[in-house]
Design a protein around this motif. Sequence first.
Motif, PDB file in Angstrom:
ATOM      1  N   PRO A 277       0.723  -1.193   0.073  1.00 25.51           N
ATOM      2  CA  PRO A 277       0.042   0.004   0.043  1.00 25.51           C
ATOM      3  C   PRO A 277       1.015   1.255  -0.158  1.00 25.51           C
ATOM      4  N   PHE A 278       0.270   2.216  -0.704  1.00 20.33           N
ATOM      5  CA  PHE A 278       0.871   3.523  -0.717  1.00 20.33           C
ATOM      6  C   PHE A 278      -0.309   4.588  -0.424  1.00 20.33           C
ATOM      7  N   VAL A 279      -0.063   5.290   0.773  1.00 23.86           N
ATOM      8  CA  VAL A 279      -0.937   6.405   1.246  1.00 23.86           C
ATOM      9  C   VAL A 279      -0.825   7.588   0.858  1.00 23.86           C
ATOM     10  N   CYS A 280      -1.513   8.419   0.034  1.00 19.50           N
ATOM     11  CA  CYS A 280      -1.427   9.658  -0.526  1.00 19.50           C
ATOM     12  C   CYS A 280      -1.966  10.920   0.116  1.00 19.50           C
ATOM     13  N   TYR A 281      -1.259  11.624   0.867  1.00 20.48           N
ATOM     14  CA  TYR A 281      -1.623  13.024   1.615  1.00 20.48           C
ATOM     15  C   TYR A 281      -1.370  14.054   0.863  1.00 20.48           C
ATOM     16  N   LEU A 282      -2.694  14.194   0.103  1.00 23.95           N
ATOM     17  CA  LEU A 282      -2.480  15.511  -0.830  1.00 23.95           C
ATOM     18  C   LEU A 282      -3.933  16.356  -0.693  1.00 23.95           C
ATOM     19  N   SER A 283      -4.002  17.386  -1.281  1.00 20.71           N
ATOM     20  CA  SER A 283      -5.239  18.058  -1.216  1.00 20.71           C
ATOM     21  C   SER A 283      -6.210  16.868  -1.622  1.00 20.71           C
ATOM     22  N   ASN A 284      -7.443  17.180  -0.965  1.00 22.41           N
ATOM     23  CA  ASN A 284      -8.690  16.356  -1.357  1.00 22.41           C
ATOM     24  C   ASN A 284      -9.070  16.789  -2.612  1.00 22.41           C
ATOM     25  N   ARG A 285      -8.706  17.854  -3.284  1.00 21.18           N
ATOM     26  CA  ARG A 285      -9.292  18.443  -4.493  1.00 21.18           C
ATOM     27  C   ARG A 285      -8.431  17.968  -5.806  1.00 21.18           C
ATOM     28  N   LEU A 286      -7.295  17.347  -5.350  1.00 19.87           N
ATOM     29  CA  LEU A 286      -6.402  17.074  -6.431  1.00 19.87           C
ATOM     30  C   LEU A 286      -6.606  15.514  -6.948  1.00 19.87           C
ATOM     31  N   TYR A 287      -6.740  15.364  -8.321  1.00 20.36           N
ATOM     32  CA  TYR A 287      -7.233  14.075  -8.797  1.00 20.36           C
ATOM     33  C   TYR A 287      -6.102  13.300  -8.981  1.00 20.36           C
ATOM     34  N   ILE A 288      -6.377  11.993  -8.541  1.00 19.87           N
ATOM     35  CA  ILE A 288      -5.333  11.124  -8.626  1.00 19.87           C
ATOM     36  C   ILE A 288      -5.786  10.033  -9.628  1.00 19.87           C
ATOM     37  N   HIS A 289      -5.072   9.573 -10.728  1.00 26.32           N
ATOM     38  CA  HIS A 289      -5.181   8.689 -11.464  1.00 26.32           C
ATOM     39  C   HIS A 289      -4.115   7.530 -11.510  1.00 26.32           C
ATOM     40  N   ARG A 290      -4.783   6.256 -11.353  1.00 26.91           N
ATOM     41  CA  ARG A 290      -3.687   5.114 -11.394  1.00 26.91           C
ATOM     42  C   ARG A 290      -3.957   4.367 -12.991  1.00 26.91           C
ATOM     43  N   THR A 291      -2.529   3.857 -13.657  1.00 24.83           N
ATOM     44  CA  THR A 291      -2.552   3.259 -14.678  1.00 24.83           C
ATOM     45  C   THR A 291      -1.385   2.142 -14.644  1.00 24.83           C
ATOM     46  N   LYS A 292      -1.139   1.570 -15.721  1.00 24.82           N
ATOM     47  CA  LYS A 292       0.161   0.698 -15.851  1.00 24.82           C
ATOM     48  C   LYS A 292       1.151   1.503 -16.173  1.00 24.82           C
ATOM     49  N   LEU A 293       2.310   1.205 -15.729  1.00 21.91           N
ATOM     50  CA  LEU A 293       3.448   2.030 -16.083  1.00 21.91           C
ATOM     51  C   LEU A 293       3.921   2.067 -17.543  1.00 21.91           C
ATOM     52  N   GLU A 294       3.551   0.976 -18.082  1.00 23.14           N
ATOM     53  CA  GLU A 294       3.692   0.710 -19.785  1.00 23.14           C
ATOM     54  C   GLU A 294       2.881   1.827 -20.633  1.00 23.14           C
ATOM     55  N   GLN A 295       1.809   2.215 -19.952  1.00 23.71           N
ATOM     56  CA  GLN A 295       0.846   3.066 -20.455  1.00 23.71           C
ATOM     57  C   GLN A 295       0.904   4.563 -19.899  1.00 23.71           C
ATOM     58  N   ALA A 296       1.781   4.742 -18.838  1.00 26.63           N
ATOM     59  CA  ALA A 296       1.983   6.146 -18.558  1.00 26.63           C
ATOM     60  C   ALA A 296       2.323   6.998 -19.289  1.00 26.63           C
ATOM     61  N   ASP A 297       3.402   6.937 -20.247  1.00 29.25           N
ATOM     62  CA  ASP A 297       3.797   7.853 -21.186  1.00 29.25           C
ATOM     63  C   ASP A 297       2.877   8.385 -21.892  1.00 29.25           C
ATOM     64  N   ALA A 298       1.873   7.447 -22.703  1.00 31.16           N
ATOM     65  CA  ALA A 298       1.096   7.812 -23.596  1.00 31.16           C
ATOM     66  C   ALA A 298      -0.267   8.329 -23.094  1.00 31.16           C
ATOM     67  N   ILE A 299      -0.576   8.022 -21.870  1.00 28.72           N
ATOM     68  CA  ILE A 299      -1.608   8.848 -21.069  1.00 28.72           C
ATOM     69  C   ILE A 299      -1.377  10.275 -20.623  1.00 28.72           C
ATOM     70  N   TRP A 300       0.111  10.416 -20.417  1.00 25.01           N
ATOM     71  CA  TRP A 300       0.628  11.701 -19.683  1.00 25.01           C
ATOM     72  C   TRP A 300       0.485  12.594 -21.046  1.00 25.01           C
ATOM     73  N   GLU A 301       0.999  12.431 -22.097  1.00 28.87           N
ATOM     74  CA  GLU A 301       1.032  12.983 -23.339  1.00 28.87           C
ATOM     75  C   GLU A 301      -0.253  13.462 -23.860  1.00 28.87           C
TER      76      GLU A 301
END
Length: 369
Positions: A277-301
Amino acid sequence: MVSLTEKRCEGCGVALQTADPGQVGYIPEKALTQDVFLCRRCYRIRHYGETGSVEQDPDAYLKRLDEIAEKDCLVVLVTDLFDFEGSWIPGLSRRIGNRPLLVVANKLDLFPPSVKEGRLKEWVFQLMDEMGLHPADVVLCSAWKGLKINRVMQTIESLRKGRDVYLIGTTNVGKSTLINQLLKKAGRAKEEMITTSPYPGTTLDAIRIPQGDGKYLIDTPGIVRNDRMSEWVSPKELKKVLPSNTIKPRVYQLNEKQTLFFGGLSRFDFVRGKKQPFVCYLSNRLYIHRTKLEQADAIWEKHRGKLLSPPADLSTLLPLQKHVIHLKGTEKEDIVISGLGWIAAGREKAWIEVWAPEGIGVSTRPSII
């Protein structure tokens, strides 16, 4: 007509002038008949919620701190508990000399109620010791919520011993909000005296508030830290980055080769390790998106600035820089992205790569929670 000689805005401390509406400190001549002198910028921040940002010189503000070492005073460092490393002033011990130091750790209200204050205070003392500083005391509070303000007042009074008090800190730690709360508790102000806003650099010059014994409480301009994410986000989007309510931890059970995007500001790659587990302590308003590492560059762009936002305007941030982090698995650790928040990891070994804009601080520390 009131003379402007040595007149300063009571909200931000800047010298007042009536000549140029485009420059800081402008006040219309008709406003000089009012009881309270506010520059146009402070007036608009208070009454219309405008951003009122101005160009600042970080080096000039740091040099102002050097004067403190020559004063007989108590130094009160206001820090941000949520962004403690990012709200630290570089070279503080050298700048204040041997003056007594009180640390006021603000924004206690952002932490879940389950977090013990004693543990947080001990944690702050530990980090201070690692930085080579030994404050006379540490007080936790929430200036925004008005929590523990009496304790702050009592501690300041017991330590100042008839001396001036200098409040110092980086931008966005809540110094001016704290002063307004102190004045309110003391019965000296029914409404906001110092102009406050969620945007960096609201206080432009020192504001001197007289005390009953002929000494002063001095609010100083916030020191700019350009290695914090919050300094680079547009004023409009800053509300999504800076938390305003109690943080709701978001837990992600990640397999290796999975990625988390924190809006379009940063990305967290779990490259190698056991499922954990990784626990994220960030602003409640900030969107967090999970994906596979192999797809990360394409989704980012494809989605950065749209689904992955802020920022909507990609030109506001520098290119991403990779930070490689190896968690040894011997203790719980936090991975901190300065001005954004942190990701808490457990006692498992892990290879992490954090991508953040060039110059933004990325570090690890013993877990705060």
